[in-house]
Enzyme design. Sequence first.
Site, short mmCIF file in Angstrom:
data_model
loop_
_atom_site.label_atom_id
_atom_site.label_comp_id
_atom_site.label_asym_id
_atom_site.label_seq_id
_atom_site.Cartn_x
_atom_site.Cartn_y
_atom_site.Cartn_z
N TYR A 124 -44.59 134.98 73.67
CA TYR A 124 -43.35 134.27 74.00
C TYR A 124 -42.25 134.55 72.98
O TYR A 124 -41.14 134.96 73.37
CB TYR A 124 -43.60 132.77 74.13
CG TYR A 124 -42.33 131.98 74.41
CD1 TYR A 124 -41.78 131.95 75.69
CD2 TYR A 124 -41.68 131.30 73.38
CE1 TYR A 124 -40.61 131.25 75.94
CE2 TYR A 124 -40.51 130.60 73.63
CZ TYR A 124 -39.98 130.57 74.91
OH TYR A 124 -38.81 129.88 75.15
N LYS A 156 -38.61 136.66 73.53
CA LYS A 156 -37.28 136.14 73.21
C LYS A 156 -36.55 137.03 72.22
O LYS A 156 -35.32 137.15 72.26
CB LYS A 156 -37.39 134.70 72.70
CG LYS A 156 -37.84 133.72 73.78
CD LYS A 156 -36.90 133.76 74.97
CE LYS A 156 -37.33 132.91 76.13
NZ LYS A 156 -36.39 132.93 77.27
#
Length: 381
Positions: A244, A248
Site C-alpha cells: 500500500y 502511494k
Amino acid sequence: MRNDRPVRITRGSGDLYVYATGITTLSTNFPDDLGKSPSTLPEISTASMSALSFLYSQLFVEPPVPTHDFQGQTVIITGSNRGIGFEAARHLLRLNVSRLILAARSAEKGQIAADTLEQLTGRSGVIQVEELDMANQESVQEFATRMEMCRIDAVLLNAGIYTHDFVWADNHESTLTVNVINTFLLAILLLPALRRSSKTWVIQPCISFVASDRHVMYDLPEWKTQNTFQVLNDRQQARMHERYPISKLLEILLARAMAKQLDSNPPNGTGNIIVNSFTPGYCTSGLIENVHGITGFALWLLSKATARTTEVGGRTLVAAIAQGDKSHGKYLNDGHIDESALSPFVRSQEGILAMEKLWEELMEILEQKRPGIGLLLSPVP
C-alpha cells in the site's frame, strides 16, 4: 533526569519540541535547553523524523473546514460511497456544488450514499451516481466515455484498496491495478473532457490524486531494475505488507510526472489542467478492513490513538481541488501545499530519475490497454 534530548520539528508556522528515543516516544514537555540553537540539538534518522512529523500532524494539526464556493461546478469523486470520499461529497454539497458525480464500484451502494447525502444536506437533484470498478479497465474506459460531454471542474481520484493478499486484477497485482495503473488510465482518459470544459466555460480543471503520508516509509529500490512493474508483479518477491505505501509512492511520483507532461504540452488559448497529489492523513475508515493479523491489530491501535475522523479527512479532499494553479505539480498536506512533507527520496535527484523511468513504464502498460492513449496528453490543435 531524562537522558534523551529534545528534537525540533518545524511544520508551518510553529515548532514542536519532543523527546525521541527511536520513533515511538512523544512528549510535549519543554526542556531547559529549549532556547538553544536548533543546530545544537541532536540529529535523528529520516525515519524517526518522518514518524515524529506524522505524529505532530495527526495530534496537533486539524485541517480547516473548507469555505470555497463551488457553485456552478461539477466534481467527480471516485470511491465516494463511504469514508473520506463520502465526507468530501457532503462538504461539497454544503459548499453549493452544482453537480456531484459519485463514482462507486457498486451502483446500489452509490445510490444508498446519494440518498443519505441528500437527507443530510437537504440538497436534491444534484448528485449523479455512476458505476466504476477501478479493478476493471473496461469499466474505467466505459466511465470515461460517459463523461466525454460533461462539464468537469475537478476530479478527486480517491478510490483505492489496502490488502496484504496477492490477487491478480487486470493482469497486475490488484493494489497496483487499482491504486496506480487504472487510476492513471482514468486520469488520462478524462483529459479531453477536461480540456473541452476549460475551453467552453473558461475554467481551469483540476485532477487530484489521493495519496498517503505513508509513502515516506519506502524508497522503492525496485525502480533500478529493468522493469519495475514486472518486479512488483512477481508473487514470489512481493512484500505485500509494504504494497500500500509503495503504491502511494508510485502515485505521487507519477502524478508529478503527469503534471510535467502536461506542462510540456500546454493547450492553445486556455489554462493548463491542474494536477496535484495530497495526503488526507491517517483517518478512521474501512480502508484497512482487509488487513488482518498483527499488522491489522497494530493499525487498529494506531487508529485509536491518532486517526482523524473521516469528516476531517474529507476536508483535505476539498482543499486539494480549491487551491488553484499554485498547486499544479505540488503535494499537499493538512489541506495546504507542503512539499516538505514529501519523502527525501521523492525530492532527490534519484527520485526524479525514478519518476521519469516509471512514467515510461506506465505509459507502455496503458498503451496496451488503450492504444494511442499517449496522444491524449497533447491537446488537439
